[in-house]
Write an enzyme that holds these catalytic residues in place. Structure first.
Site, PDB file in Angstrom:
ATOM      1  N   HIS A   1       0.818  -1.219   0.000  1.00 54.43           N
ATOM      2  CA  HIS A   1       0.000   0.000   0.000  1.00 54.43           C
ATOM      3  C   HIS A   1       0.850   1.266   0.000  1.00 54.43           C
ATOM      4  CE1 HIS A   1       0.468  -0.202   4.502  1.00 54.43           C
ATOM      5  NE2 HIS A   1       0.516   1.109   4.349  1.00 54.43           N
TER       6      HIS A   1
ATOM      7  N   ASP B   1     -10.832  -7.293   1.405  1.00 54.42           N
ATOM      8  CA  ASP B   1      -9.999  -7.775   2.510  1.00 54.42           C
ATOM      9  C   ASP B   1      -9.099  -8.952   2.157  1.00 54.42           C
ATOM     10  OD1 ASP B   1     -10.530  -6.039   4.781  1.00 54.42           O
ATOM     11  OD2 ASP B   1     -12.569  -6.790   4.670  1.00 54.42           O
TER      12      ASP B   1
ATOM     13  N   SER C   1       4.418   1.714   8.522  1.00 50.76           N
ATOM     14  CA  SER C   1       3.988   0.707   7.567  1.00 50.76           C
ATOM     15  C   SER C   1       5.134   0.301   6.656  1.00 50.76           C
ATOM     16  CB  SER C   1       2.834   1.244   6.720  1.00 50.76           C
ATOM     17  OG  SER C   1       1.673   1.398   7.475  1.00 50.76           O
TER      18      SER C   1
END
Length: 372
Positions: free
Chosen positions: A164, A229, A305
């Site tokens: 991401h 998901d 992240s």
């Protein structure tokens, strides 16, 4: 049904073997790692690079949700593990893969979210200061991406991070084409080596030295599954630098079950955005796990992240302790657990399949990727 049986066979072949006696030291298990090889590559249109970079991923699907999901078929797994490759000149390709199980005898190998808040009670993070720590292993393996995330050095020219940080599931983020990786270095060119030690909170000022990225691999599981998901399981990407970084790196390894981790704990360091310019280290217990994810409550903020989640265990073959990256810190999840709201930070586990894929991206030779 045949495809499902094939996948079950594939997953069973990748199971670890772990001694059960309680007196031995935590040891890296041996795995029978499958082989993932490119089958065909297609040229795609150049991406627009119009997505906003997100420094965290928020998902409502928690451990029970993921555990109750149906087992993917063999064809679905192949689809998820196919990947896109983005090059520095903006060109883009898509590669389909095949998955194989090789016998040990044939190849000589052994076989509602709370925005920007992920602090649980007392903040247990440690800011790492001073070149004696920042420039030494394992902290020196943590690097900063120009999109704002963190990455980890896993080879001479390769950085592991979260997908991401590069792609939002629909489009590549702004800055992905000119992606750079930053390495912390001491900031004293004028010879005044100790002149800037004026603040006890920052003993020595540091700066980033940047290296451009040559190409980036992102699995299709992230690109195709982010909306429902599935993508959370595939939130990882590998960056190849234009030149070697000349630092010690940390190897990747297959993630053992949480009950086999030393103390049940994981560790990672990242560039949390609430402490700009600082490398932040933390460790915590694993609270739950699925086949693809580790659920924990390590204190973290956006910017961390993409950090490599690692543990230190005994390497029986080499008779020494060794740290390995077993996952990639992804983001935050707010979960309804039996009517009680519960939040977790989530890391993507390096499964045998993901190990085979990432290792092949790094080495380009499956014979070097037979042991996880």
């Amino acid at each position: 049904m045949a495809a499902l049986s094939t996948l079950i066979l594939l997953l069973c072949a990748a199971k670890d073997v772990m001694p059960s006696s309680p007196h031995w030291k935590p040891t890296w298990p041996s795995y029978r790692v499958p082989v993932i090889l490119p089958q065909s590559t297609l040229n795609l249109d150049k991406p627009q690079f119009d997505a906003e970079a997100r420094l965290e991923v928020v998902s409502p699907c928690g451990p029970a949700c993921h555990k109750s999901s149906p087992l993917p078929t063999y064809e679905e797994v192949k689809n998820y593990l196919s990947y896109e490759t983005l090059y520095a000149n903006g060109s883009l390709t898509e590669t389909e893969v095949g998955i194989y199980i090789l016998s040990n005898s044939g190849d000589g190998s052994r076989g509602r979210s709370r925005t920007k808040r992920q602090i649980y009670g007392y903040d247990s993070r440690f800011s790492i200061f001073g070149k004696d720590f920042l420039l030494n292993y394992p902290f020196s393996t943590s690097v900063k991406l120009s999109t704002g995330c963190t990455g980890t050095l896993v080879a001479e020219k390769h950085v592991l991070t979260a997908a991401h940080c590069i792609h939002d599931g629909k489009s590549y983020v702004k800055g992905a084409q000119k992606l750079r990786v930053g390495f912390l270095k001491p900031k004293h060119k004028d010879g005044s080596k100790g002149s800037n030690i004026t603040n006890s909170a920052m003993p020595e000022k540091m700066k980033f030295q940047w290296i451009r990225v040559k190409r980036t691999h992102v699995p299709k599981g992230w690109i195709k599954g982010n909306a429902n998901d599935i993508g959370m399981d595939y939130d990882y990407a590998l960056l190849e630098l234009k030149k070697p970084h000349k630092r010690k790196f940390m190897k990747i390894g297959v993630s053992p079950p949480a009950r086999h981790l030393p103390g049940g704990r994981i560790h990672f360091s990242g560039y949390d955005n609430d402490r700009p310019g600082n490398l932040v280290y933390r460790f915590c217990d694993v609270k739950d796990e699925t086949y693809d994810l580790l659920y924990q409550q390590c204190d973290a903020q956006p910017g961390a992240s993409g950090s490599g989640v690692y543990v230190r265990m005994w390497k029986r073959q080499n008779h020494k302790w060794e740290r390995k990256i077993i996952g990639i810190f992804s983001g935050h999840q707010w979960v309804d657990m039996n009517g009680t709201p519960q939040d977790f930070n989530v890391a993507v586990r390096i499964t045998p399949l993901k190990y085979a894929q990432i290792c092949y991206w790094i080495k380009g030779n499956y014979l070097d990727c037979r042991e996880g």
